[in-house]
Design a protein around this motif. Structure first.
Motif, PDB file in Angstrom:
ATOM      1  N   GLN A 110       3.451  -1.695  -1.587  1.00 14.79           N
ATOM      2  CA  GLN A 110       2.088  -1.368  -1.168  1.00 14.79           C
ATOM      3  C   GLN A 110       1.370  -0.386  -2.091  1.00 14.79           C
ATOM      4  O   GLN A 110       0.430   0.274  -1.676  1.00 14.79           O
ATOM      5  CB  GLN A 110       2.108  -0.810   0.260  1.00 14.79           C
TER       6      GLN A 110
ATOM      7  N   GLU B  28      -7.642  -9.648   3.443  1.00  9.41           N
ATOM      8  CA  GLU B  28      -7.077  -9.602   4.807  1.00  9.41           C
ATOM      9  C   GLU B  28      -5.632 -10.099   4.825  1.00  9.41           C
ATOM     10  O   GLU B  28      -4.879  -9.816   5.760  1.00  9.41           O
ATOM     11  CB  GLU B  28      -7.954 -10.399   5.788  1.00  9.41           C
ATOM     12  N   LYS B  29      -5.250 -10.855   3.803  1.00 12.67           N
ATOM     13  CA  LYS B  29      -3.862 -11.338   3.725  1.00 12.67           C
ATOM     14  C   LYS B  29      -2.877 -10.179   3.605  1.00 12.67           C
ATOM     15  O   LYS B  29      -1.704 -10.313   3.947  1.00 12.67           O
ATOM     16  CB  LYS B  29      -3.690 -12.236   2.495  1.00 12.67           C
TER      17      LYS B  29
ATOM     18  N   ASP C 239      -2.788  -7.488   5.281  1.00 12.63           N
ATOM     19  CA  ASP C 239      -2.335  -7.105   6.630  1.00 12.63           C
ATOM     20  C   ASP C 239      -1.250  -8.053   7.110  1.00 12.63           C
ATOM     21  O   ASP C 239      -0.281  -7.655   7.752  1.00 12.63           O
ATOM     22  CB  ASP C 239      -3.512  -7.142   7.616  1.00 12.63           C
ATOM     23  N   GLU C 240      -1.453  -9.335   6.787  1.00  6.80           N
ATOM     24  CA  GLU C 240      -0.497 -10.332   7.229  1.00  6.80           C
ATOM     25  C   GLU C 240       0.857 -10.114   6.535  1.00  6.80           C
ATOM     26  O   GLU C 240       1.914 -10.119   7.175  1.00  6.80           O
ATOM     27  CB  GLU C 240      -1.058 -11.716   6.871  1.00  6.80           C
TER      28      GLU C 240
ATOM     29  N   GLY D 275       2.531  -6.895   7.708  1.00  3.97           N
ATOM     30  CA  GLY D 275       2.585  -6.716   9.164  1.00  3.97           C
ATOM     31  C   GLY D 275       4.016  -6.533   9.633  1.00  3.97           C
ATOM     32  O   GLY D 275       4.889  -6.104   8.875  1.00  3.97           O
TER      33      GLY D 275
END
Lengths: 516, 516
Positions: free
Chosen positions: A385, A406-407, A409-410, A413
């Motif tokens: 990250q 937004e990927k 976050d996926e 997750g």
């Protein structure tokens, strides 16, 4: 030795350079690396010259005049990586670098100086700083000089223009006024003035850390392999590709900073990445015909993830910080290597956490689907990250999902492990052939890749790998390096009448003055 | 004609291209320019092909294979400027560009498509989009393709890698999935589907503006000059430099939008900058041995400042907006021209407001001090504060004072006019020789500059001119162009066995597979 190290200083570490050439750069890279790991107590590094009055006489000019195009390009890239490693140390480990120019610093010597935090020049009526490449050699300062001039030191562009076309350079007062140096002192006061500045800096950031010993990187070679403890390199020269496999460690791993310090250079994240670094440099310099590297991993993914957790938990410790920064530099070396990379993911591989970066750094990835030997998988860790930024400042995961942030976050997750179908769905891999097609597809992909023009591939990869923001580093590697490569090929530099060919000879350069 | 214009559409403007080559690009640049000035009522431009099933067959391959290195580089730069002009129109004038690909769009054809806002591809079982330069020609897509792929359309880098090495490209469904196009329709519904999309867009932004007529740019030539109404070009070919003088207008100037619209193409800011644009292109293509351009101005500075005030006061009017955007594009063309520029400031010159940008765009400037003929001066206007952004998004004044942003307050404070000493103090100029030294200093500076390697100067200037942030545009011109220049020189492309040389011939390319 081209670099003499002087550890006797209580308050700083002095690197004395011989006149500047490739030998110096290799030793310099090594010295900087060793200071970081072996001497964390050192707060200031002074870079100065063994020979007063000649900080850098540009010995590398003869090397550039007589070496192959590929060697020149590789040399410039390596020296830039060394400059960036100095700046990485300064930015992230707080060590200050001072260029104490006790004589003229020209060309690569001045480029080394502007990689430092502060530059002091002796005022002896003669000594100057200069970038004489354009006027004398018909090429560019190849070690980031032009970019650092306007981007790092923010020298006004018209002054940078004048300075870069003035073979004799500028001396103390004007050099200071134009922002090329930070100060100048008469010969009689030079040493004491630099020492006083060093004292100030050392007192501002004292340190009591004690270092580890960086043992030499060891390997065994055969005609077609180079094998380290954790990194195995297999050279398929007839097919112009190599298999590079990184192995996870076995057995229990340290979990505390004390245990890591005890293990030192043998700790997997340090040893495996030092081996990887050596393998990459070996491929660049000694295996020019290898155009493609298939990156593979082997071992227990959970062990890698456990190591990542230990690194995260102890990231405040100086050694762990240095280890993570080192891993990041090696991964950037991979990004900047002018060879294609394919990641090959099969059952038994461990593209997890820090090793997942190898896949993310690759130009494409192939992951086996529905295998009889069990399923292949990928796994993320906290280190993916942002702990290993690319030269453009983004993580490789951010770079990958520029279009769909937004990927992230996926991917980060609750789910940490992805089988082939999941990896394909979320967009972590390029292709997912099944058992039936696997071998053929990989074989054809390798054949196709290695049949393409190696020059076009180098330019294409340099253009596709660094989407998003640009930084001083990407400008140096992408923009300046590409211009330099072009100029290195031009008859005006390397032709029989070129400036580089004729430098130092009784004959004179003659240019074709057509501008392109 | 390679570009057919179809104005009969009530709802959009259709540009039908012949198969793609340099002729197309010149006409395309002209057509886009004319749409902006002559047809402000047009809200959507559809770019499509005259020959169904072949949007672009890559006719320029033969041109590239047989043309000189300099021509190739100039060609690529010009086509990129045309692409950027399309995007400039889309970003700042709100016109939408739709690529209606009624056949395969490959190479330059697909690069033109990705300069548009939306791309629709016919689904006829055959038509595809592709960038076949790397696999077929051993060079890069030269018109920004690679950069726009990952930076504008944000195609995932591994997919971009696959796409850019796949000669046959990708068809409808997968092309959409990978983000290479925005939609695909079967042959029978292609026209109506595109028309429906155009209708939507037109209804969203209706316009009632009426255009002006862009009369041809006129000039007179002699053996060593090219003289327009406001721009005079004198070619000193023996010394390899040119004097380019921009003259201020005389007599009263319009002050309202209505008067400007009435005057049309004869209004000074439009006419003078169109002339300047033509002169720059002429220098690039037809005068390759001219390595240095001395930029001069003549006339009343107050007239120029008055014009700037009028432009600022009326900047909401469509024509004034277009005029300012056009001036900005011409100034960027100057920034990107591979020749050295020196600004020469003497009494009687008018480096004021918009014309001050010529000085700020120069690699250096010389301003006469203590002249018998009165004092020289510079002046700023509101337009210098961001109306003419460089490719990196900064104003030239911001670029100049990167190190000292507080200088911007000083330059744009109450004081608007600077004599030589003031200009030197605040940092607006490089050198300020006095009457005694003036002629010698300019002469020597010109001689020195034109004696240097033209290749090294091109690379140096490209590196020094664009400090600070990078954008998609600077990546295209700096990074991608430089790589392409390098590749265009390599034996693997243009040698006897190179891919570009052998394309379309019965012989086959053979590569030296060494990677650099």
């Amino acid at each position: 030795m081209d670099v003499q190290e002087d550890e006797t200083l209580a308050d700083g570490y002095k690197l004395k350079l011989n006149s500047y050439d490739l030998g110096v750069d290799i030793e310099l890279a090594d010295a900087v690396q060793r200071i970081r790991f072996e001497h964390p107590e050192v707060r200031v590094v002074i870079i100065t010259s063994l020979k007063p009055r000649i900080f850098c006489a540009g010995a590398n000019i003869y090397m550039l005049g007589s070496s192959s195009h590929a060697f020149k390009v590789n040399f410039c890239k390596f020296t830039n990586e060394t400059r960036c490693a100095i700046e990485d140390d300064s930015n992230h480990s707080g060590r200050r670098y001072i260029a104490a120019l006790n004589g003229t610093a020209s060309g690569g010597g001045y480029e080394l100086a502007i990689a430092c935090d502060e530059i002091y020049l002796v005022d002896d009526g003669n000594s100057a700083v200069s970038l004489p490449e354009v006027p004398l050699l018909g090429v560019l300062p190849g070690t980031g000089g032009l970019t650092r001039l306007v981007d790092k030191r923010k020298v006004r562009r018209d002054r940078a223009d004048v300075f870069s076309t003035l073979a004799e350079g500028l001396k103390g007062k004007r050099a200071k006024e134009w922002g090329l140096i930070d100060g100048h002192f008469p010969t009689s006061k030079f040493q004491e003035s630099v020492d006083a500045r060093v004292k100030q800096l050392v007192e501002a950031t004292p340190s009591q850390d004690r270092g580890i010993k960086l043992t030499p990187v060891e390997f065994e070679t055969t005609a077609d392999s180079r094998n380290y403890k954790y990194v195995k390199l297999k050279l398929n020269r007839d097919q112009r590709y190599a298999d590079l496999t990184v192995h996870a460690p076995t057995g229990p791993q340290p979990t505390t900073a004390e245990q890591i310090q005890e293990l030192g250079a043998a700790y997997w994240p340090l040893q495996a990445y030092r081996e990887l670094d050596d393998a990459l440099l070996h491929l660049r310099v000694n295996e020019p015909e290898i155009g493609l590297v298939c990156l593979r991993t082997e071992g227990d993914a959970e062990t890698i993830l456990e190591i990542d957790r230990t690194l995260v938990a102890n990231h405040d410790h100086w050694l762990v910080r240095e280890i993570i920064l080192h891993m990041a530099r090696v991964l950037r070396r991979l990004d900047l290597t002018a060879k294609s990379f394919f990641a090959i993911v099969e059952p038994g591989s461990c593209f997890a956490g820090n090793l997942l970066e190898l896949l993310l750094a690759s130009d494409r990835s192939y992951m086996l689907k529905d295998s009889d030997e069990g399923d292949a998988s990928l796994a993320v860790s906290e280190l993916n990250q942002g702990a290993f930024p690319m030269s453009n400042g983004l993580s490789r995961m951010q770079s990958r999902f520029l279009a769909e942030p937004e990927k992230l976050d996926e991917v980060f997750g609750d789910k940490k492990t992805f089988d082939t179908e999941e990896a394909e769905d979320v967009g972590l891999i390029t292709f997912a052939p099944d058992d039936l097609d696997w071998e053929d597809e990989i074989r054809v992909a390798i054949e196709e890749r290695t049949s393409l023009s190696p020059d076009a591939l180098t330019g294409m990869e340099a253009s596709l790998r660094f989407a998003g923001p640009e930084t001083m580093d990407t400008k140096i590697y992408g923009r300046l390096t590409a211009w330099q490569n072009w100029i290195f090929q031009r008859p005006n530099a390397v032709g029989p009448e070129g400036a580089l060919t004729n430098y130092g000879k009784p004959t004179q350069a003659h240019f074709d003055y057509k501008r392109t």
